[in-house]
Design an enzyme around this catalytic site. Structure first.
Site, PDB file in Angstrom:
ATOM      1  N   SER A 115     -99.865  67.454  56.774  1.00 53.29           N
ATOM      2  CA  SER A 115    -100.699  66.997  57.878  1.00 53.29           C
ATOM      3  C   SER A 115    -100.081  65.797  58.590  1.00 53.29           C
ATOM      4  O   SER A 115     -99.001  65.903  59.156  1.00 53.29           O
ATOM      5  CB  SER A 115    -102.111  66.689  57.375  1.00 53.29           C
ATOM      6  OG  SER A 115    -103.000  66.513  58.453  1.00 53.29           O
ATOM      7  N   ASP A 168    -102.499  65.999  65.575  1.00 53.44           N
ATOM      8  CA  ASP A 168    -101.615  65.537  64.506  1.00 53.44           C
ATOM      9  C   ASP A 168    -100.598  66.644  64.209  1.00 53.44           C
ATOM     10  O   ASP A 168    -100.647  67.723  64.805  1.00 53.44           O
ATOM     11  CB  ASP A 168    -102.418  65.087  63.288  1.00 53.44           C
ATOM     12  CG  ASP A 168    -103.030  66.229  62.503  1.00 53.44           C
ATOM     13  OD1 ASP A 168    -103.150  67.334  63.043  1.00 53.44           O
ATOM     14  OD2 ASP A 168    -103.397  66.005  61.334  1.00 53.44           O
ATOM     15  N   ASP A 181     -99.915  69.008  62.091  1.00 49.06           N
ATOM     16  CA  ASP A 181    -100.273  70.405  61.796  1.00 49.06           C
ATOM     17  C   ASP A 181    -101.470  70.858  62.629  1.00 49.06           C
ATOM     18  O   ASP A 181    -102.012  71.938  62.398  1.00 49.06           O
ATOM     19  CB  ASP A 181    -100.528  70.616  60.311  1.00 49.06           C
ATOM     20  CG  ASP A 181    -101.777  69.904  59.804  1.00 49.06           C
ATOM     21  OD1 ASP A 181    -102.130  68.854  60.367  1.00 49.06           O
ATOM     22  OD2 ASP A 181    -102.391  70.381  58.834  1.00 49.06           O
ATOM     23  N   ASP A 195    -104.536  70.136  62.870  1.00 46.14           N
ATOM     24  CA  ASP A 195    -105.907  70.326  62.377  1.00 46.14           C
ATOM     25  C   ASP A 195    -106.804  69.158  62.767  1.00 46.14           C
ATOM     26  O   ASP A 195    -108.021  69.230  62.592  1.00 46.14           O
ATOM     27  CB  ASP A 195    -105.939  70.568  60.867  1.00 46.14           C
ATOM     28  CG  ASP A 195    -105.514  69.376  60.027  1.00 46.14           C
ATOM     29  OD1 ASP A 195    -104.922  68.417  60.586  1.00 46.14           O
ATOM     30  OD2 ASP A 195    -105.732  69.404  58.806  1.00 46.14           O
TER      31      ASP A 195
END
Length: 547
Positions: free
Chosen positions: A144, A287, A289, A291
């Site tokens: 992440s 961000d 990734d 999510d």
């Protein structure tokens, strides 16, 4: 070397390490370093395994990925789910492609039907695919918003829900029984997923409710979200988009930002400059990734990023405003985590809907309607800029669908001659001024974090901001909120303060989450109330820094 970390343990690991680079790295480590790398293994925290890219069981490396996947397969098979479908995806971090391929190969060798994504994808796409395809599990290789030197391993089970207890503990126990990494069978696997990606983009675009114009400034912060975000916006009818060019393509080193976390100072400077230059209506930072979604807005004093709580209030209120009051709304549920603002509860009450407070993390938020039979979850958020705006499609935080909904909200407000700040002011007048912030204390490890909480349990403050303190120890809870955290509350009908103290689930920190609420009377200037709230917040920050 400690007794628990023997030379034999280390040498056996090195001898069976399938990656010559990490094997050589471990061979060159000092005894002190080996103690740190072998003293404990990575465990499933708030959002899966995460750790530095390095050799040994306390890092992310090929051996750990192989053994973890073996453990996941064991648990699925013990549940009678052998041979079922599993989705495997990855972000664009260092080693993500290698780790995803190894994961897919182990599962294929065990007889599972594996869908290995053909390219790096946002994490919510994997969550969507597990749910959409009725797969048994999904695995995403991602860390992440962690620093460039980290990677991670996130696991979903049925319905695209992140694993929680006791499944995580079962997997950890299975990993402990895994054979040496180089003895775990692997088999060739094919890639795919393009059709499912198109389904996801169409669904994310479909959260839009208006057709009004909106100008967007966008950055994916060198992550995987850029092209997917553009596709979703265009499909939603939003075409006036400007991107931070030197942050658009994936780059695992995140070279233009001090941290790839949109919440960190400096991370969104280029975005806000672009937004001001292009006279945008909204600024969006995803961000790495994709999510999580951070929102920036123009104000009379220049551009600023909203807090995760502010975005949560706005999107929660906007979602509930689409539902007619009455019997339907009474079954509608919104959720926020224990470390997030309490304003969403007040917003829900005003709309005739229900609100539930859950533990931190979307493995709990996404299951909120399990706690209230007959309810339907329509929105969930946590203060760390995570938003689930379409739970029937993605039961996790999803930065791309949240981005589309945030743009739609701004377009709707613009068509009414209103701004986002106007909407925030209206919520403050209706529900009281709420201010939130957090204080982090770095710790060496989980043991030191536990010591901090123990001391606070033994000697909590008796007053905060002049009010008598009430302490709630969530370790003593007998419901869905049981966890290692303390809630300190104080105040009266006009003013309330709240501190939630807990160990971080992803980093070596103890975090104190602070909220102040001050009533705003009709004859009172809103900024005066905000000033009073900020003064109290500063007092609480000073207190939290002493812990």
């Amino acid at each position: 070397m400690t007794q628990s970390v023997t030379s034999t343990t280390v040498q056996e690991w090195i001898a069976h390490d399938p990656d010559p680079e990490t094997a050589a790295e471990l061979s060159a480590c000092s005894e002190e370093e080996l103690d740190e790398r072998f003293g404990r293994s990575l465990t499933f925290g708030t959002a899966g395994l995460r750790g530095p890219l390095r050799g040994g069981p306390n890092g992310m490396n090929l051996a750990v990925v192989l053994r973890t996947t073996w453990g996941v397969a064991q648990v699925l098979e013990r549940r009678g789910l052998g041979g079922t479908q599993v989705v495997v995806g990855r972000d664009a971090r260092h080693k993500s492609d290698e780790f995803a391929l190894a994961t897919a190969e182990v599962l294929t060798a065990r007889g599972f039907e594996v869908m290995l994504m053909l390219a790096a994808v946002p994490t919510p796409i994997v969550a969507f695919m597990v749910r959409h395809m009725h797969a048994t599990a999904g695995i995403q290789i991602t860390a992440s918003h962690n620093p460039p030197g980290d990677n991670g391993y996130k696991v979903y089970f049925e319905h695209g829900l992140q694993i929680n207890s006791p499944i995580d503990e079962e997997i950890e126990a299975a990993i402990a029984e895994a054979p040496p990494a180089d003895e775990i069978p692997r088999a060739k696997v094919e890639t795919g997923g393009m059709e499912e990606i198109r389904h996801y983009i169409a669904r994310a675009a479909n959260v839009r409710r208006t057709t009004d114009d909106v100008r967007v400034a966008l950055t994916p912060l060198h992550g995987v979200g850029g092209d997917y975000a553009l596709d979703a916006l265009v499909r939603a009818g939003i075409t006036d988009i400007h991107v931070v060019e030197n942050q658009f393509q994936p780059d695992p080193d995140f070279p233009t930002v001090p941290s790839p976390n949109p919440e960190e100072p400096g991370a969104t400077d280029a975005l806000l400059e672009l937004a001001a230059d292009k006279d945008a209506d909204i600024a969006i930072a995803l961000d790495p990734d994709a999510d999580r979604c951070a929102v920036g807005i123009p104000t009379s004093e220049g551009w600023r990023m909203l807090s995760g709580d502010e975005t949560g209030w706005l999107l929660g209120d906007y979602t509930l405003s689409q539902i007619d009051p009455g019997p339907v709304s009474e079954d509608v549920l919104v959720a926020s985590s224990v470390v997030s603002s309490r304003m969403l509860a007040r917003i829900a009450e005003a709309h005739g809907a229900q609100h539930l407070e859950t533990l931190t993390g979307f493995k709990w938020l996404a299951r909120a309607d399990d706690q209230i039979p007959g309810s339907t979850l329509v929105y969930a958020y946590e203060e760390a800029i995570g938003h689930c705006v379409d739970p029937s499609a993605v039961r996790d935080k999803d930065g791309i669908s949240a981005m589309v909904l945030a743009c739609d909200l701004v377009a709707a407000l613009k068509s009414q001659g209103r701004t986002v700040q106007d909407a925030l002011d209206a919520l403050a007048r209706r529900h009281g001024v709420h201010t939130t912030t957090a204080v982090s204390r770095p710790v060496a490890d989980a043991d030191e974090a536990a010591d901090v909480l123990t001391r606070l349990r033994d000697t909590p403050p008796d007053r905060l901001c002049g009010y008598e303190v009430s302490v709630t120890d969530l370790l003593q809870a007998d419901d869905h909120r049981r966890t290692d955290a303390l809630i300190l509350t104080a105040g009266d009908a006009e003013t309330s303060v709240r501190l939630v103290v807990r160990p971080s689930g992803t980093e070596p920190k103890v975090k104190s989450y602070i909220e102040v609420r001050v009533s705003c009377h009709d004859d009172e200037d809103l900024e005066t109330a905000r000033g009073r709230a900020r003064e109290l917040q500063d007092e609480l920050v000073a207190v939290a820094r002493q812990w």
